[in-house]
Write an enzyme that holds these catalytic residues in place. Structure first.
Site, PDB file in Angstrom:
ATOM      1  N   CYS A  58       4.916   9.908  -2.550  1.00 46.71           N
ATOM      2  CA  CYS A  58       3.881   9.176  -1.794  1.00 46.71           C
ATOM      3  C   CYS A  58       2.621  10.039  -1.695  1.00 46.71           C
ATOM      4  CB  CYS A  58       4.402   8.778  -0.411  1.00 46.71           C
ATOM      5  SG  CYS A  58       5.905   7.813  -0.405  1.00 46.71           S
ATOM      6  N   ASP A  68       4.918  -2.274  -5.886  1.00 44.71           N
ATOM      7  CA  ASP A  68       4.234  -1.414  -4.911  1.00 44.71           C
ATOM      8  C   ASP A  68       2.925  -2.073  -4.495  1.00 44.71           C
ATOM      9  OD1 ASP A  68       2.830   0.627  -3.553  1.00 44.71           O
ATOM     10  OD2 ASP A  68       3.856   2.182  -4.705  1.00 44.71           O
ATOM     11  N   HIS A  92       7.267   0.384  -3.170  1.00 40.85           N
ATOM     12  CA  HIS A  92       6.820   1.726  -2.827  1.00 40.85           C
ATOM     13  C   HIS A  92       7.965   2.467  -2.122  1.00 40.85           C
ATOM     14  CE1 HIS A  92       3.890   4.845  -2.009  1.00 40.85           C
ATOM     15  NE2 HIS A  92       4.384   4.929  -0.773  1.00 40.85           N
TER      16      HIS A  92
END
Length: 301
Positions: A173, A236, A269
């Site tokens: 991330c 995502d 994600h």
């Protein structure tokens, strides 16, 4: 528990609750102490890697700004020297999952070092207020983070068990973006694996936001000192696929041998984070296989 769909945490329009609900998050936090409660799913069954055959260390070393930077270290028992992998956390810092990633890497024969990039301001790991977590993370600017990585490289160079001629970096991330930046900045980093880190500013970003996030990975493709694999989710919502294609095209133009972009069409994600609702076992396992193969090629061969 907020459903995270962006590397840096939610935007106001993302203020929705997971289907597991806040009560479920509280139950999960009780069951898995040490995991970031802001993202912990009730139904999570995180992989827990034991420390058998490993040496675990919590240490500090000086950063360029004089701060004593804490770090979690996991390495195989024995004298080594072992190839080093720097592990860059998500916005939650050194919580239990990042520590487990370090132990997984140590089980594979690496010395994994995870610096605590955010604790100058505060430790985000135990917090549930996403606005406060984002405020803390925002204070870790590019030069500070690169300085912390420089300090980590210097500290590893002084350890007899560390082979500082063979160094990799991986991150998730927020940390996925850092992987691209560090691979362009440091010649000592031989290879990287970036998990769903932002590649370009959002289309609606202000000039200030674009400047604050620089340098962006799409602008660094020609500067990579070692090959980087980017692992991304096709679902995502925080990292548009067009930016993944921009990065792929930039790598091709730069002739970055060994670098590639991998997209898992059905993954969200955070798909490797086995404590989150968006965990995708198939994508996570394939990504980990690719990570080990990449580091084996560039750090062990």
């Amino acid at each position: 528990m907020t459903t995270l769909i962006r590397p840096e945490g939610p935007s106001p329009e993302d203020a929705v609750l997971s289907r597991r609900g806040l009560a479920g998050a509280a139950l999960g936090a009780a069951a898995f102490a040490g995991y970031a409660p802001a993202a912990l799913a009730q139904a999570a069954r995180p992989i827990v890697t034991d420390a058998e055959g490993l040496t675990i260390q919590e240490t500090t070393y000086p950063a360029p700004d004089g701060f004593d930077l804490p770090a979690y270290v996991a390495r195989p028992e024995g004298e080594g020297p072992f190839p080093v992998i720097i592990v860059v956390s998500e916005i939650f810092g050194l919580h239990a999952w990042i520590q487990d990633i370090c132990r997984r890497l140590a089980k594979a024969g690496y010395a994994a070092v995870a610096p605590a990039f955010f604790v100058r301001a505060a430790d985000p790991a135990p917090l549930t207020d996403m606005a406060e977590i984002q405020r803390i993370v925002a204070q870790a600017g590019y030069e500070q983070v690169m300085g912390d990585i420089s300090a980590t490289l210097a500290w590893a160079d002084q350890q007899l068990w560390a082979d500082s001629d063979r160094v990799g970096i991986t991150g998730y991330c927020w940390g996925g973006k850092v992987v691209w930046q560090a691979a362009a900045r440091f010649a000592a980093i031989d290879a990287g694996v970036a998990w769903y880190g932002r590649l370009a500013p959002p289309a609606n970003a202000t000039a200030e936001q674009r400047a604050a996030g620089a340098p962006w990975p799409v602008d660094l493709a020609g500067e990579l000192r070692g090959p980087v694999i980017g692992l991304y989710g096709g679902q995502d919502r925080g990292i548009p696929l067009d930016t993944v294609e921009q990065m792929r095209a930039a790598l091709t133009r730069a002739g970055s041998a060994g670098s590639e972009m991998v997209v898992y069409p059905d993954a969200q994600h955070g798909f490797h984070a086995d404590y989150r609702a968006g965990y995708d076992a198939a994508a996570a396992e394939d990504g980990w296989r690719r990570l080990l193969a990449h580091f084996h090629t560039h750090l062990k061969s």
